[in-house]
Design a protein around this motif. Structure first.
Motif, mmCIF file in Angstrom:
data_model
loop_
_atom_site.group_PDB
_atom_site.id
_atom_site.type_symbol
_atom_site.label_atom_id
_atom_site.label_comp_id
_atom_site.label_asym_id
_atom_site.label_seq_id
_atom_site.Cartn_x
_atom_site.Cartn_y
_atom_site.Cartn_z
ATOM 1 N N ALA A 1 8.791 3.087 5.690
ATOM 2 C CA ALA A 1 7.982 3.095 4.677
ATOM 3 C C ALA A 1 6.972 4.585 4.716
ATOM 4 N N ASP A 2 6.383 4.533 6.239
ATOM 5 C CA ASP A 2 5.555 5.766 6.129
ATOM 6 C C ASP A 2 6.434 7.125 5.848
ATOM 7 N N GLY B 1 3.801 13.304 0.317
ATOM 8 C CA GLY B 1 2.995 14.002 1.420
ATOM 9 C C GLY B 1 1.886 13.089 2.075
ATOM 10 N N THR B 2 1.919 11.882 1.456
ATOM 11 C CA THR B 2 0.857 10.868 1.848
ATOM 12 C C THR B 2 1.501 10.280 3.106
ATOM 13 N N VAL B 3 0.485 10.364 4.263
ATOM 14 C CA VAL B 3 0.891 9.897 5.557
ATOM 15 C C VAL B 3 -0.652 8.842 5.788
ATOM 16 N N GLY B 4 -0.286 8.132 6.950
ATOM 17 C CA GLY B 4 -1.409 7.341 7.440
ATOM 18 C C GLY B 4 -1.211 5.907 7.474
ATOM 19 N N ALA B 5 -2.090 5.237 8.144
ATOM 20 C CA ALA B 5 -1.826 3.803 8.316
ATOM 21 C C ALA B 5 -1.387 2.940 7.181
ATOM 22 N N MET C 1 0.882 -0.952 -0.060
ATOM 23 C CA MET C 1 -0.060 -0.043 -0.081
ATOM 24 C C MET C 1 0.837 1.192 -0.012
ATOM 25 N N LYS C 2 1.850 1.224 0.795
ATOM 26 C CA LYS C 2 2.648 2.420 0.763
ATOM 27 C C LYS C 2 3.638 2.780 -0.506
#
Length: 168
Positions: free
Chosen positions: A155-156, A164-168, A31-32
């Protein structure tokens, strides 16, 4: 391998729970990396580190192969990226592509799943040459959950630095 993450069960047996957490972390890494170009996936964190999302995928292909095929299944095979047994080679993704890295990783995950599913129990053992010790399938699954969780933290940060994508 699906990029879809399925939450691990809240009430399940030991083996089903371990399997689900391992698959959850595998899906998290995928997903990352979702929606990124090869160039983005090769983007390194900061000099002198060679760490990139693609490097993490390559590294986890090595981890899956080393623990499931070499340790639990006793296969006498080289690492994915190095025939000199050099685990650091996986971190050099400078000439790698999504197709190459994900192809190798997904192949190793399929082997790992097959080996785990065919094992009679979590008490099946293999020999970890680097430690000079026998280890159980249970330990291997827990070790991989730990390894994925640690690298998914990396990976986060890598993904956030790319777009800039953050989150689970």
């Amino acid at each position: 391998m699906s990029d879809e993450r399925v939450d691990p069960p809240l009430l399940a047996g030991e083996r089903e729970t371990l399997r689900a957490y391992l698959d959850y972390h595998r899906a998290t890494l995928a997903m990352k990396c979702q929606g990124l170009s090869d160039e983005d996936l090769r983007r390194q964190s900061m000099p002198p580190s060679t760490l990139s999302l693609l490097a993490l995928v390559r590294h986890m292909a090595e981890v899956e192969r080393a623990w499931f095929r070499r340790v639990i299944n006793g296969e006498d095979i080289p690492l994915v990226w190095s025939d000199q047994n050099d685990y650091q080679v996986a971190y050099d993704a400078s000439a790698s592509t999504r197709s190459e890295a994900f192809g190798a990783w997904q192949t190793e995950v399929r082997h790992a799943r097959r080996i785990e599913e065919q094992a009679e129990s979590l008490d099946v053992t293999g020999h970890q040459v680097r430690w000079g010790k026998d280890v159980s399938l249970r330990l291997v699954m827990l070790h991989l959950i730990h390894e994925y969780a640690r690298h998914n933290g990396h990976a986060d940060f890598l993904r956030e630095g790319i777009d800039g994508t953050v989150g689970a």
